[in-house]
Design a protein around this motif. Structure first.
Motif, PDB file in Angstrom:
ATOM      1  N   ALA A 150       0.810  -1.225   0.000  1.00  0.00           N
ATOM      2  CA  ALA A 150       0.000   0.000   0.000  1.00  0.00           C
ATOM      3  C   ALA A 150       0.844   1.276   0.000  1.00  0.00           C
ATOM      4  N   GLY A 151       2.138   1.134   0.364  1.00  0.00           N
ATOM      5  CA  GLY A 151       3.015   2.312   0.377  1.00  0.00           C
ATOM      6  C   GLY A 151       3.446   2.756   1.758  1.00  0.00           C
ATOM      7  N   LYS A 152       3.184   1.929   2.776  1.00  0.00           N
ATOM      8  CA  LYS A 152       3.455   2.311   4.165  1.00  0.00           C
ATOM      9  C   LYS A 152       4.949   2.517   4.418  1.00  0.00           C
ATOM     10  N   THR A 153       5.752   1.518   4.048  1.00  0.00           N
ATOM     11  CA  THR A 153       7.193   1.618   4.293  1.00  0.00           C
ATOM     12  C   THR A 153       7.791   2.759   3.468  1.00  0.00           C
ATOM     13  N   THR A 154       7.281   2.939   2.257  1.00  0.00           N
ATOM     14  CA  THR A 154       7.778   4.039   1.423  1.00  0.00           C
ATOM     15  C   THR A 154       7.530   5.380   2.111  1.00  0.00           C
ATOM     16  N   ILE A 155       6.377   5.534   2.759  1.00  0.00           N
ATOM     17  CA  ILE A 155       6.104   6.787   3.498  1.00  0.00           C
ATOM     18  C   ILE A 155       7.159   6.990   4.590  1.00  0.00           C
ATOM     19  N   LEU A 156       7.442   5.928   5.364  1.00  0.00           N
ATOM     20  CA  LEU A 156       8.450   6.089   6.426  1.00  0.00           C
ATOM     21  C   LEU A 156       9.815   6.414   5.825  1.00  0.00           C
ATOM     22  N   ASN A 157      10.122   5.819   4.661  1.00  0.00           N
ATOM     23  CA  ASN A 157      11.402   6.119   4.003  1.00  0.00           C
ATOM     24  C   ASN A 157      11.461   7.565   3.525  1.00  0.00           C
ATOM     25  N   LEU A 158      10.331   8.107   3.106  1.00  0.00           N
ATOM     26  CA  LEU A 158      10.288   9.513   2.684  1.00  0.00           C
ATOM     27  C   LEU A 158      10.417  10.432   3.899  1.00  0.00           C
ATOM     28  N   VAL A 159       9.804  10.016   5.009  1.00  0.00           N
ATOM     29  CA  VAL A 159       9.876  10.844   6.220  1.00  0.00           C
ATOM     30  C   VAL A 159      11.284  10.817   6.804  1.00  0.00           C
ATOM     31  N   SER A 160      11.924   9.627   6.766  1.00  0.00           N
ATOM     32  CA  SER A 160      13.258   9.527   7.389  1.00  0.00           C
ATOM     33  C   SER A 160      14.376   9.943   6.445  1.00  0.00           C
ATOM     34  N   GLY A 161      14.065  10.110   5.163  1.00  0.00           N
ATOM     35  CA  GLY A 161      15.077  10.609   4.226  1.00  0.00           C
ATOM     36  C   GLY A 161      15.839   9.533   3.479  1.00  0.00           C
ATOM     37  N   LEU A 162      15.454   8.264   3.664  1.00  0.00           N
ATOM     38  CA  LEU A 162      16.105   7.200   2.895  1.00  0.00           C
ATOM     39  C   LEU A 162      15.721   7.310   1.426  1.00  0.00           C
ATOM     40  N   LEU A 163      14.538   7.872   1.159  1.00  0.00           N
ATOM     41  CA  LEU A 163      14.097   8.112  -0.217  1.00  0.00           C
ATOM     42  C   LEU A 163      13.800   9.601  -0.391  1.00  0.00           C
ATOM     43  N   THR A 164      14.041  10.082  -1.612  1.00  0.00           N
ATOM     44  CA  THR A 164      13.687  11.467  -1.962  1.00  0.00           C
ATOM     45  C   THR A 164      12.342  11.437  -2.679  1.00  0.00           C
ATOM     46  N   PRO A 165      11.400  12.275  -2.294  1.00  0.00           N
ATOM     47  CA  PRO A 165      10.081  12.214  -2.945  1.00  0.00           C
ATOM     48  C   PRO A 165      10.122  12.701  -4.389  1.00  0.00           C
ATOM     49  N   THR A 166       9.236  12.132  -5.196  1.00  0.00           N
ATOM     50  CA  THR A 166       9.043  12.609  -6.566  1.00  0.00           C
ATOM     51  C   THR A 166       8.375  13.983  -6.521  1.00  0.00           C
ATOM     52  N   ALA A 167       7.497  14.157  -5.525  1.00  0.00           N
ATOM     53  CA  ALA A 167       6.843  15.456  -5.323  1.00  0.00           C
ATOM     54  C   ALA A 167       6.424  15.537  -3.866  1.00  0.00           C
ATOM     55  N   GLY A 168       6.191  16.768  -3.411  1.00  0.00           N
ATOM     56  CA  GLY A 168       5.674  16.962  -2.062  1.00  0.00           C
ATOM     57  C   GLY A 168       6.743  17.377  -1.077  1.00  0.00           C
ATOM     58  N   ARG A 169       6.334  17.450   0.182  1.00  0.00           N
ATOM     59  CA  ARG A 169       7.173  18.072   1.196  1.00  0.00           C
ATOM     60  C   ARG A 169       7.051  17.353   2.529  1.00  0.00           C
ATOM     61  N   VAL A 170       8.157  17.287   3.252  1.00  0.00           N
ATOM     62  CA  VAL A 170       8.169  16.738   4.609  1.00  0.00           C
ATOM     63  C   VAL A 170       8.680  17.816   5.564  1.00  0.00           C
ATOM     64  N   GLU A 171       7.902  18.083   6.608  1.00  0.00           N
ATOM     65  CA  GLU A 171       8.365  19.006   7.654  1.00  0.00           C
ATOM     66  C   GLU A 171       8.505  18.254   8.961  1.00  0.00           C
ATOM     67  N   LEU A 172       9.574  18.565   9.657  1.00  0.00           N
ATOM     68  CA  LEU A 172       9.841  17.965  10.957  1.00  0.00           C
ATOM     69  C   LEU A 172       9.942  19.101  11.966  1.00  0.00           C
ATOM     70  N   LEU A 173       9.064  19.110  12.965  1.00  0.00           N
ATOM     71  CA  LEU A 173       9.054  20.166  13.984  1.00  0.00           C
ATOM     72  C   LEU A 173       9.059  21.547  13.337  1.00  0.00           C
ATOM     73  N   GLY A 174       8.263  21.691  12.284  1.00  0.00           N
ATOM     74  CA  GLY A 174       8.105  22.987  11.649  1.00  0.00           C
ATOM     75  C   GLY A 174       9.172  23.360  10.638  1.00  0.00           C
ATOM     76  N   ARG A 175      10.156  22.475  10.470  1.00  0.00           N
ATOM     77  CA  ARG A 175      11.256  22.775   9.552  1.00  0.00           C
ATOM     78  C   ARG A 175      11.114  21.927   8.299  1.00  0.00           C
ATOM     79  N   ASP A 176      11.306  22.512   7.127  1.00  0.00           N
ATOM     80  CA  ASP A 176      11.257  21.756   5.883  1.00  0.00           C
ATOM     81  C   ASP A 176      12.525  20.907   5.783  1.00  0.00           C
ATOM     82  N   VAL A 177      12.348  19.563   5.826  1.00  0.00           N
ATOM     83  CA  VAL A 177      13.514  18.670   5.766  1.00  0.00           C
ATOM     84  C   VAL A 177      13.509  17.846   4.470  1.00  0.00           C
ATOM     85  N   THR A 178      12.696  18.252   3.503  1.00  0.00           N
ATOM     86  CA  THR A 178      12.532  17.457   2.277  1.00  0.00           C
ATOM     87  C   THR A 178      13.880  17.138   1.618  1.00  0.00           C
TER      88      THR A 178
END
Ligand SMILES: Nc1ncnc2c1ncn2[C@@H]1O[C@H](COP(=O)(O)OP(=O)(O)O)[C@@H](O)[C@H]1O
Ligand SMILES: [Mg+2]
Length: 243
Positions: A41-69
């Motif tokens: 379904a894409g669950k592990t891929t989401i965690l990889n995008l959040v932790s930075g193991l993968l770079t997203p094709t599009a979109g943004r990840v913020e951690l504690l208010g900071r853009d960490v994409t």
């Protein structure tokens, strides 16, 4: 409530496959947040995008208010993101305490040895491993390995901890231990995001649940709400029951 993780319109394509497609969610401080959904379904891929193991094709990840994409996994770790993996890989010939020390030192560059040892001992205490500190990691049971994996992540002093199917392979009594452990970690002030297949575990742990199917968010809400949703029953629970 402050937002610890904000994912906005996240997408990850592998060739022609949209493994994650237009996924947005927010995790608030102190929450235990579950991501569920069928295999693939894409669950592990989401965690990889959040932790930075993968770079997203599009979109943004913020951690504690900071853009960490665009930030590396190490930078995200230093910014407060901890992660425990489904397949546990401790250093087998090091003791538990040494393994956890590595986590402490990795999490904070420039940390003194004494402070790292203090953090390691705290993490061993929270995870119930103090009595095993001097044991080599290769001599652990599966449940002890999971505790060690969480202790290593905790020693980085995370604000938020990502757990990918940490209950996998555990017997019911061990899963109950693991549930207690996750709650103990949250009670230390750590926000938790976890992927889990075992529905009673999700029911017992999750404050809120994000349901994924084919790379998309199907719905989001409290366990009792989402499990009443006909689309969820169709996409996920139905398949599980049939399996
Ligand atoms: N590195 C990769 N390369 C190609 N396809 C991948 C890769 N990682 C995951 N996928 C595919 O993306 C989809 C989602 O995978 P995943 O996030 O692991 O799902 P889940 O964790 O929900 O089971 C699956 O179809 C999987 O085969
Ligand atoms: Mg997975």
């Amino acid at each position: 409530m402050s937002v610890v993780i904000r994912a906005t319109a996240l997408a990850k394509h592998f060739g022609g496959l949209a493994a994650v497609d237009d996924v947005s969610f927010e995790v608030e401080a102190g929450e235990i947040f579950a991501i569920i959904g069928p295999n693939g379904a894409g669950k592990t891929t989401i965690l990889n995008l959040v932790s930075g193991l993968l770079t997203p094709t599009a979109g943004r990840v913020e951690l504690l208010g900071r853009d960490v994409t665009a930030a590396s996994p190490a930078q995200r770790c230093h910014a407060g993101l901890g992660r425990a993996f489904q397949v546990v890989q401790p250093f087998p010939e090091m003791t538990l305490r040494e393994n956890v020390l590595v986590g402490a030192l990795f999490g904070t560059p420039g940390l003194s040895r004494a402070d790292a040892e203090h953090r390691a001992d705290e993490a061993l205490e929270v995870t119930g491993l103090t009595a095993l500190s001097a044991v080599d990691a290769e001599d652990l049971t599966l449940m002890q390995e999971k505790r060690l994996e969480i202790a290593r992540a905790l020693a980085t002093k995370p604000s938020v901890l990502l757990l990918d199917e940490v209950m996998a392979g555990l017997r019911p009594a061990e899963a109950r231990d693991a549930i207690g452990l996750v709650k103990a970690v949250r009670d230390q002030g750590v926000t938790i995001v976890f992927i889990e297949h075992v529905m009673p575990v999700v029911r017992d742990l999750a404050d809120r649940v994000l349901v994924m199917d084919h790379g998309k968010v199907l719905t989001e809400g409290r366990y009792a709400e989402v499990t009443q949703d006909a689309r969820v029953i169709e996409a996920y629970l139905g398949k599980e029951d049939a399996a």
